[in-house]
Design a protein around this motif. Structure first.
Motif, PDB file in Angstrom:
ATOM      1  N   THR A  27       0.800  -1.224   0.000  1.00 15.84           N
ATOM      2  CA  THR A  27       0.000   0.000   0.000  1.00 15.84           C
ATOM      3  C   THR A  27       0.835   1.278   0.000  1.00 15.84           C
ATOM      4  N   SER A  28       2.048   1.204   0.532  1.00 17.79           N
ATOM      5  CA  SER A  28       2.870   2.418   0.608  1.00 17.79           C
ATOM      6  C   SER A  28       3.284   2.927  -0.765  1.00 17.79           C
ATOM      7  N   ASP A  33       5.939   2.326  -2.362  1.00 20.09           N
ATOM      8  CA  ASP A  33       7.345   2.730  -2.356  1.00 20.09           C
ATOM      9  C   ASP A  33       8.171   1.958  -3.376  1.00 20.09           C
ATOM     10  N   ASN A  61       2.663  -6.052  11.347  1.00 23.09           N
ATOM     11  CA  ASN A  61       3.279  -5.549  10.118  1.00 23.09           C
ATOM     12  C   ASN A  61       2.834  -4.112   9.924  1.00 23.09           C
ATOM     13  N   GLY A  84       1.873   0.257   4.573  1.00 25.59           N
ATOM     14  CA  GLY A  84       0.945   1.370   4.383  1.00 25.59           C
ATOM     15  C   GLY A  84      -0.203   1.257   5.379  1.00 25.59           C
ATOM     16  N   ASP A 135       2.924   9.205   5.450  1.00 26.99           N
ATOM     17  CA  ASP A 135       3.623   9.417   4.171  1.00 26.99           C
ATOM     18  C   ASP A 135       2.939  10.529   3.363  1.00 26.99           C
ATOM     19  N   ASP A 161      12.789   7.969  10.125  1.00 24.08           N
ATOM     20  CA  ASP A 161      12.927   7.669  11.560  1.00 24.08           C
ATOM     21  C   ASP A 161      11.872   8.377  12.422  1.00 24.08           C
ATOM     22  N   GLY A 209       8.094  -1.609   6.915  1.00 25.69           N
ATOM     23  CA  GLY A 209       8.907  -0.397   6.953  1.00 25.69           C
ATOM     24  C   GLY A 209       8.773   0.380   8.251  1.00 25.69           C
TER      25      GLY A 209
HETATM   26  N1  LIG Z   1      13.762   4.700   7.909  1.00 27.32           N
HETATM   27  C1  LIG Z   1      12.433   4.834   7.930  1.00 27.32           C
HETATM   28  N2  LIG Z   1      11.857   5.736   8.746  1.00 27.32           N
HETATM   29  C2  LIG Z   1      10.511   5.899   8.772  1.00 27.32           C
HETATM   30  N3  LIG Z   1       9.665   5.209   8.003  1.00 27.32           N
HETATM   31  C3  LIG Z   1      10.195   4.289   7.171  1.00 27.32           C
HETATM   32  C4  LIG Z   1      11.585   4.054   7.086  1.00 27.32           C
HETATM   33  N4  LIG Z   1      11.780   3.079   6.165  1.00 27.32           N
HETATM   34  C5  LIG Z   1      10.567   2.741   5.692  1.00 27.32           C
HETATM   35  N5  LIG Z   1       9.599   3.462   6.296  1.00 27.32           N
HETATM   36  C6  LIG Z   1       8.161   3.443   6.042  1.00 27.32           C
HETATM   37  O1  LIG Z   1       7.786   2.181   5.556  1.00 27.32           O
HETATM   38  C7  LIG Z   1       7.045   2.321   4.337  1.00 27.32           C
HETATM   39  C8  LIG Z   1       7.261   1.120   3.478  1.00 27.32           C
HETATM   40  O2  LIG Z   1       6.909  -0.024   4.231  1.00 27.32           O
HETATM   41  P1  LIG Z   1       6.534  -1.391   3.544  1.00 27.32           P
HETATM   42  O3  LIG Z   1       7.293  -1.566   2.291  1.00 27.32           O
HETATM   43  O4  LIG Z   1       6.650  -2.427   4.611  1.00 27.32           O
HETATM   44  O5  LIG Z   1       5.018  -1.145   3.258  1.00 27.32           O
HETATM   45  P2  LIG Z   1       4.092  -1.588   2.056  1.00 27.32           P
HETATM   46  O6  LIG Z   1       4.831  -1.395   0.774  1.00 27.32           O
HETATM   47  O7  LIG Z   1       2.807  -0.867   2.234  1.00 27.32           O
HETATM   48  O8  LIG Z   1       3.933  -3.127   2.279  1.00 27.32           O
HETATM   49  P3  LIG Z   1       2.759  -4.064   2.852  1.00 27.32           P
HETATM   50  O9  LIG Z   1       1.495  -3.703   2.152  1.00 27.32           O
HETATM   51  O10 LIG Z   1       3.267  -5.430   2.525  1.00 27.32           O
HETATM   52  O11 LIG Z   1       2.680  -3.927   4.308  1.00 27.32           O
HETATM   53  C9  LIG Z   1       7.526   3.624   3.743  1.00 27.32           C
HETATM   54  O12 LIG Z   1       6.525   4.177   2.901  1.00 27.32           O
HETATM   55  C10 LIG Z   1       7.770   4.462   4.988  1.00 27.32           C
HETATM   56  O13 LIG Z   1       6.580   5.075   5.403  1.00 27.32           O
END
Ligand SMILES: Nc1ncnc2c1ncn2[C@@H]1O[C@H](COP(=O)(O)OP(=O)(O)OP(=O)(O)O)[C@@H](O)[C@H]1O
Ligand SMILES: [Mg+2]
Length: 362
Positions: A14-15, A17, A162, A165, A191, A205, A292
């Motif tokens: 969802t993020s 990234d 977990n 997003g 975000d 962070d 993340g």
């Molecule tokens: N060093 C950091 N400090 C703060 N936030 C971070 C950092 N590294 C990653 N993140 C956060 O984590 C997010 C990415 O996390 P992740 O890839 O686990 O999520 P995702 O892509 O939504 O995956 P899922 O849907 O599988 O949970 C980034 O958008 C950011 O908000």
């Protein structure tokens, strides 16, 4: 010919990234790779989250671009691991969620698994969520079964959180029973807010949040959301938690400083998780965080302040937080290959165990 013992997991959540990938034979340490999304693809995927013009064509083009990035991630995984593609049994490719509406009977992860199979020469398993929804489930979260298989203990009750997003928890009891559900926003609102104000993709962070003060009445206002009152099984996504949702709640706080809003969003994520732990896992021994969000030490501190049990990263159980969800999709691909169920009806609410995914042969 050497046995096909490896599976690849590709997760883009969802993020928005980028793609987290792992290659594993489920014994040694997995190798991993990460391919960030180009800004243009990220913006298009974001736009496709809501209704728009010529969506079918745009969705197909975005899916093709995504398949190329997935293939790049596979190439990188094979390079760093030194594993030949002939030894890979299957790729579990999650795809990119652009709608998640189980109440309306569907979820949509855009993907082009045929193209990915063509580009890699490896069997691809895709569309993991639809079958669970067809069986009356939420189609999410799907990771608790994997969490149980790697983090379950017969002497300790553990919670795995977990924070992607969206945040989801898995409650793993010592008797082997598992429950789990989406708790609400993880990083998605933080975000979006920092992007709007400082042009950054995330709050590194949690430093910006840490520079602000929590507005308690704003947190209370945000917690007054029907989703938080629903009893599990439940799941959510960007369909509910987006900037418009936040702005509607902010309307009553015109003087709020942006960093105080960020502090409040961090508090909201932590509160939703802590409330879930208190309500559904008060007797657990420890809470382990992946995704993340585990890299956000301010958020981790907020969680520790609210949760009486120790709060640690899954690294202390041997798996780095950013590998967990991708590993789950490698594991789900293996389950498909072995014709074993991937869902947990106790989590998703489906009528029964189901084989998840569809095969796109090499
Ligand atoms: N060093 C950091 N400090 C703060 N936030 C971070 C950092 N590294 C990653 N993140 C956060 O984590 C997010 C990415 O996390 P992740 O890839 O686990 O999520 P995702 O892509 O939504 O995956 P899922 O849907 O599988 O949970 C980034 O958008 C950011 O908000
Ligand atoms: Mg991600």
């Amino acid at each position: 010919m050497a046995a096909k013992t490896f599976c690849i997991g590709l997760m883009s959540g969802t993020s928005l990234d980028g793609v987290d990938g792992v290659i594993t034979d489920f014994s040694g340490t997995p190798s991993s790779a990460y391919i960030p999304f180009p800004a243009t693809l990220k913006n298009e995927l974001l736009a496709l989250q809501s209704p728009g013009t010529n969506e079918i064509h745009r969705e197909a083009l975005a899916a093709n671009q995504l398949a190329h990035l997935y293939a790049d991630c596979v190439t990188e995984l094979l390079r760093v691991s030194g594993v030949a593609s002939s030894r890979v049994r299957a790729i579990g490719a999650h795809g990119q969620t652009i709608r998640h509406l189980p109440a309306e009977g569907y979820t949509r992860q855009i993907n082009n698994p045929s193209l990915l199979a063509e580009l890699t020469g490896i069997d691809v398993i895709a569309d993991f969520r639809s079958r669970d929804i067809a069986a009356g489930g939420q189609g999410a979260p799907l990771v608790p079964a994997f969490h149980q298989s790697v983090f379950g203990s017969d002497s300790h009750a553990r919670v795995i959180v977990n924070i992607g997003g969206i945040s989801n928890i898995s409650v793993l009891r010592a008797d082997g029973s598992v429950t789990g559900f989406d708790t609400g926003p993880g990083n998605v609102l933080m975000d979006a807010w920092i992007h709007q104000h400082l042009g950054k993709t995330y709050d590194d962070d949690g430093q910006w949040a840490a520079s602000g003060s929590v507005i308690d009445s704003l947190v209370t206002r945000m917690l007054d959301e029907e989703f938080f009152r629903q009893v599990p099984p439940k799941s959510t996504g960007r369909d509910l938690f987006h900037l418009l949702w936040l702005n509607e709640r902010l309307a009553a706080f015109p003087e709020a400083r942006p960093q105080d809003v960020q502090a409040s969003l961090s508090a909201l994520t932590a509160r939703c998780i802590a409330d879930a732990v208190r309500t559904y896992a008060a007797d657990c021994d420890a809470v382990f965080v992946c995704g993340g969000g585990a890299h956000n030490s301010h958020l981790m501190q907020c969680l520790s302040d609210l949760i009486p049990q120790p709060v640690e990263s899954t690294a202390s159980l041997g798996i780095p937080p950013t590998h967990v969800e991708a590993l789950a999709f490698a594991w789900l691909a293996q389950r498909f290959c072995d014709r074993q169920a991937g869902n947990l009806p106790s989590v998703t609410g489906a009528k029964g165990e189901r084989l998840l995914g569809a095969l796109y042969p090499a």
